[in-house]
Design an enzyme around this catalytic site. Structure first.
Site, PDB file in Angstrom:
ATOM      1  CG  HIS A  86     -24.580  42.427  79.094  1.00  0.00           C
ATOM      2  ND1 HIS A  86     -23.918  41.489  79.853  1.00  0.00           N
ATOM      3  CD2 HIS A  86     -24.193  42.203  77.817  1.00  0.00           C
ATOM      4  CE1 HIS A  86     -23.159  40.742  79.069  1.00  0.00           C
ATOM      5  NE2 HIS A  86     -23.325  41.141  77.828  1.00  0.00           N
ATOM      6  CG  ASP A 222     -24.530  40.282  83.044  1.00  0.00           C
ATOM      7  OD1 ASP A 222     -25.692  40.483  82.643  1.00  0.00           O
ATOM      8  OD2 ASP A 222     -23.536  40.738  82.459  1.00  0.00           O
ATOM      9  CB  SER A 653     -22.943  38.410  76.281  1.00  0.00           C
ATOM     10  OG  SER A 653     -21.760  39.151  76.380  1.00  0.00           O
TER      11      SER A 653
END
Length: 718
Positions: A86, A222, A653
Site C-alpha cells: 500500500h 503487504d 507502514s
C-alpha cells in the site's frame, strides 16, 4: 531559558523504571539513557551503537522514509528496498494501464534493465540528529507572545538548518517535541532516483482490502520492492540511465528461521502522528465532531469513486490510489471513535487532569499555581468556544480540497492569478507555469471528467449540509440557494463553462497565455470564495488559538514535571523513531484468544473468488495444494502474518520488524481494531502491530513470481 526547560530535559534523560516496553515512539539518540536496559531485559542482543551511530554504519542506515509518508528498508548491497504494497500502491498505479495492469496482475523486473523509474518518488536516509533546543529558543522568555515566539523559533531554526546543511548536499528539519518544549534537528540525504522492481497482484498485496483493514487475524502479503539509484559517486541524482544501484552503508540481513511468541521485536521507522497528551476536551471533540465529520465526508467521496471504478476499468486504475487513500482513514476513524468510547479514554484523560490540578495545589510556594494554574481553564475554554470551527476545518479539507481534482488545479493556480492581479508580466508568469507543467500532467493522467464532476457535487453537498451556516461564505450560500441545493446541477453548470475541468480546455488555456481569464472562471471563483471564507473564519479565533498553544505547551511540561520518574516519548511527527516489545498473542474478548500468527491455510479459508477482496490467484492456490513452499515453510505451511506489542501508527507502514540480532523478520503494515484509540491513548493489553512475515514475502517473490534474482541479492539467515 535553560531553567524553564530543565525539568523536561531531565525527564527525557532519566532512566526508565516505570516506562513500558510496548509504548512509545522513542528517539534514537536517547536510547542509552531511556530504554536500552529494558530492551536488553526483553532479549535485545545488539549494542545501542549498533542501532544508532553517526560515525559508523548502524541499523539506522538501512531505514529510509519512503516517499512522503511511509517507511522502507534496504535489504541488499545493491540498494534493494522493501516496503508495503500500500506504500508502493500509487507508484504501481502510476505505471499501470489497461494494457499493462500491474495493480491487478503484479509486476516483476527479472533484471535491472526492466526496473521502472518513478518520477517524484524519493528515498530519504537519516544521517544524524541533535538536540538544538537552546539554539532554537534563544531569545524566548516566559513573557514572549506566541506570535513573537513563532517568529523567533522560525528564524533560529532556519539558522540551525543552514549550518547543518552548508556545503554537504544534505537536507534538514528542526522538529518540535513535547508541544514546543524541545527541538531536535534531523539531517537527511535524499535520493531521487527510485525505481519499481516488483509488486504482487493486488489479490495478494491487498488481500482482504477494506474488510480486513485494521483487523486481526490478517493474511495480507503487504509488500512491494523498489531500488534506489545514485550517480557513479554514490550521491543523490535525478534519474539518469547512467545512474547505478546505491551501495548502502548498511542493509538488513533477512532471517527465515521464523518467530515465536514472546520473541524480542523492534521497529524503526517514520511514524506520522500521535497525540498522547491530548486533553479530555480534545477527546470529546474527536468523538463528537472531528472523527464523524471525516467519516461522513470521505464516505460521500468514496461512494462516487467506487461506483465509477466498478463501471469502467480505466477509471478503476486511475482512481485506485485515491480510493485506497480515502478508505484507509475512513475506516480508521470509525474504529477510533468506537475504541475511545469503549475504553472510556475521556475518563482516563480527566483523571490525569484531576491529578494535575491536585499537584498544582500541593505546592505551598505558589510557583506551580503561577505557571500552571490557568492552563486547563484555557484549554477547556478553547475547545468549548471553537468546536464548531472543526466542522469548517474538516469539511473544507476533506470534502472540498480532497474532493474534485478541479479544486486541486485551482489551488495551484491561485498564487499565479494573485501575481497577475498584482501586475506581474507574462515573462514573470511563464516560468512558474512551466514549473507546474509536470504537476498538471500528473493530475490529468488520473482524471475522468465525469467522475470529477460527481466528486465536486458530492463534496459541495456534504459540505453545505454539515458546516454551520454562520461559518459558510455568504456568496456560496446564495449560490447554493439559487440552485435549490441541487449540487449536481451546480457542478454540471460549472463543468459546462469552466476552462479548468478538462485537459483539452486547460491545454488550450495554457497555450493562449492569457491566464487572466481564470479570474472569472466559475470553478476558480467558487474555490476562492470557500478558501477565503475559511481563512477569514479561522483567523477570527487566532487569539484563542495562541492562548491554547501556550497552555498546551505548559500542560505537557507540567505533566512531565508531575510524573518526573517516568521517561516520556514525544508524540510521533514523521521523524525517525524506534519502538520495541515482543511477539505476543492477545485476548480481545472474554473466551477469545488470538494466536500470534496466521498461515496460508487461512488465506484459502477466506477465499471467495466472487469478491475481489478475497480472490485467490490460481497459481497461489496451486502452490498451496502442492505444498510447494521451498525453504519458507514452517510445520508444513507458510506463516503469513504475525503480531507484536510494538507501538505503531500511520507512517510506520513498511517499517522493518527486526529481531534481537538486527535481522529482518517482517514488514509492519497495520494495527488492530481493538486498539484504534492508540494514537491518543495506548492500551498495552490490546494494542498490536501487524507485520507480514518475511517468509511469506520471500515465498511470493521466489515461488509465485519466480524472481529468484531478487532472492539472490539478499543475505538470508537460515
Amino acid at each position: 531559558m535553560k531553567k524553564i526547560f530543565l525539568t523536561v530535559i531531565m525527564s527525557l534523560c532519566a532512566l526508565m523504571p516505570i516506562a513500558r516496553a510496548d509504548e512509545g515512539m522513542w528517539l534514537l539518540m536517547f536510547m542509552d539513557k531511556q530504554t536500552y536496559k529494558d530492551m536488553k531485559s526483553k532479549g535485545l542482543k545488539l549494542t545501542a551503537k549498533q542501532i544508532y551511530d553517526i560515525n559508523k554504519a548502524s541499523l539506522k542506515d538501512a531505514i529510509i522514509q519512503f516517499g512522503r509518508g511511509c517507511t522502507g528498508e534496504i535489504v541488499s548491497d545493491q540498494g534493494l528496498i522493501l516496503t508495503n504494497h500500500h506504500c508502493g500502491y500509487s507508484s504501481i498505479q502510476y505505471h499501470s494501464t489497461v494494457e499493462h495492469d500491474y495493480l491487478a496482475n503484479g509486476f516483476w523486473a527479472y533484471n535491472k534493465s526492466e526496473e521502472l523509474p518513478t518520477p517524484g518518488l524519493t528515498a530519504k536516509f537519516f544521517v544524524r540528529m541533535e538536540d538544538v533546543t537552546d539554539e532554537v529558543l534563544k531569545g524566548v522568555t516566559a513573557s514572549t507572545s506566541e506570535k513573537d515566539r513563532r517568529e523567533i523559533v522560525r528564524n533560529n531554526s532556519k539558522k540551525v538548518i543552514e549550518k547543518a546543511t552548508n556545503g554537504n548536499g544534505y537536507t534538514a528539519e528542526v522538529a518540535t517535541m513535547f508541544n514546543g518544549n524541545q527541538y531536535i534537528l534531523f539531517v537527511y540525504e535524499v535520493y531521487k532516483d527510485v525505481r519499481l522492481v516488483g509488486a504482487p497482484p493486488s489479490s495478494i498485496g491487498k488481500f482482504g482490502s477494506d474488510t480486513d483493514n485494521w483487523m486481526w487475524p490478517r493474511h495480507t502479503c503487504d509488500f512491494s520492492v523498489f531500488r534506489v539509484y545514485a550517480d557513479k559517486n554514490g550521491k543523490p541524482a535525478e534519474y539518469s540511465k547512467d545512474n547505478v544501484p546505491l551501495k548502502p552503508k548498511h542493509y538488513l540481513p533477512v532471517n527465515i528461521k521464523g518467530v515465536k511468541n514472546n520473541d524480542f521485536s523492534m521497529i524503526i521507522g517514520f511514524p506520522g502522528t500521535t497525540d498522547r497528551f491530548l486533553p479530555s476536551a480534545g477527546v470529546k471533540q474527536a468523538i463528537d465532531v472531528y472523527n464523524p465529520s471525516v467519516v461522513t465526508a470521505r464516505e460521500a467521496l468514496r461512494n462516487v469513486m467506487d461506483a465509477d471504478m466498478k463501471a469502467d476499468n480505466k477509471v478503476r486504475i486511475q482512481y485506485a490510489a485515491k480510493f485506497a487513500s480515502l478508505s484507509n482513514y475512513w475506516k480508521f476513524y470509525i474504529g477510533q471513535t468506537q475504541c475511545l468510547n469503549r475504553l472510556n479514554v475521556y475518563k482516563t484523560k480527566l483523571e490525569t487532569e484531576n491529578r494535575f490540578e491536585k499537584w498544582i495545589k500541593e505546592d505551598k510556594t505558589g510557583k506551580r499555581q503561577e505557571e500552571y494554574g490557568n492552563v486547563l481553564n484555557t484549554i477547556n475554554d478553547y475547545y468549548a468556544s471553537t468546536s464548531e470551527y472543526d466542522y469548517l476545518r474538516v469539511y473544507t479539507n476533506e470534502a472540498i480540497l480532497r474532493g474534485s481534482a478541479v479544486f486541486t488545479i485551482t489551488r495551484y493556480l491561485k498564487p499565479i492569478v494573485d501575481k497577475i492581479q498584482a501586475g506581474a508580466s507574462d515573462e514573470e508568469i511563464a516560468p512558474i507555469m512551466e514549473g507546474l507543467k509536470e504537476t498538471f500532467e500528473g493530475i490529468f493522467k488520473d482524471y475522468n471528467e465525469s467522475t470529477e464532476q460527481k466528486l465536486m457535487a458530492a463534496g459541495l453537498d456534504v459540505y453545505f449540509r454539515n458546516v454551520p451556516m454562520t461559518l459558510q461564505s455568504t456568496d456560496c450560500l446564495n449560490q447554493a440557494f439559487k440552485y435549490g441545493y441541487n449540487f449536481n446541477e451546480l457542478a454540471e453548470d460549472i463543468f459546462k463553462t469552466s476552462t479548468l475541468v478538462s485537459k483539452e480546455k486547460f491545454d488550450k488555456l495554457v497555450k493562449s497565455k492569457d491566464l487572466s481569464v481564470i479570474i472569472n472562471d466559475p470553478a476558480y471563483i467558487l474555490y476562492c470564495q470557500m478558501i477565503n471564507n475559511y481563512a477569514e473564519k479561522m483567523h477570527s479565533i487566532n487569539d484563542k488559538r495562541e492562548a491554547f498553544d501556550r497552555a498546551t505547551r505548559l500542560f505537557v511540561k507540567g505533566v512531565m514535571e508531575m510524573d518526573k520518574d517516568k521517561a516520556f516519548a514525544p508524540n510521533a511527527n514523521s521523524t525517525i523513531r524506534y519502538t520495541y516489545g515482543n511477539v505476543k498473542n492477545y485476548a480481545p474478548k472474554d473466551g477469545i484468544t488470538y494466536n500470534y500468527y496466521t498461515t496460508l491455510d487461512g488465506v484459502m479459508d477466506k477465499e471467495n473468488n466472487s469478491s475481489w477482496e478475497f480472490t485467490v490467484p490460481a497459481k497461489l492456490r496451486q502452490l498451496w495444494e502442492n505444498k510447494d513452499f521451498g525453504q519458507y515453510a514452517e510445520n508444513g505451511t507458510i506463516h503469513t502474518c504475525f503480531i507484536t506489542n510494538n507501538d505503531i501508527t500511520g507512517g510506520n507502514s513498511g517499517s522493518p520488524t527486526i529481531n534481537a540480532k538486527g535481522e529482518l523478520i517482517g514488514l509492519a503494515f497495520d494495527g488492530n481494531w481493538e486498539a484504534m484509540s492508540g494514537n491518543i491513548a495506548f492500551n498495552p493489553d490490546m494494542q498490536r502491530c501487524i507485520s507480514v512475515d518475511i517468509r511469506y514475502v520471500l515465498f511470493i517473490i521466489d515461488k509465485f513470481a519466480g524472481a529468484k534474482n531478487l532472492i539472490d541479492e539478499m543475505k538470508i539467515i537460515k
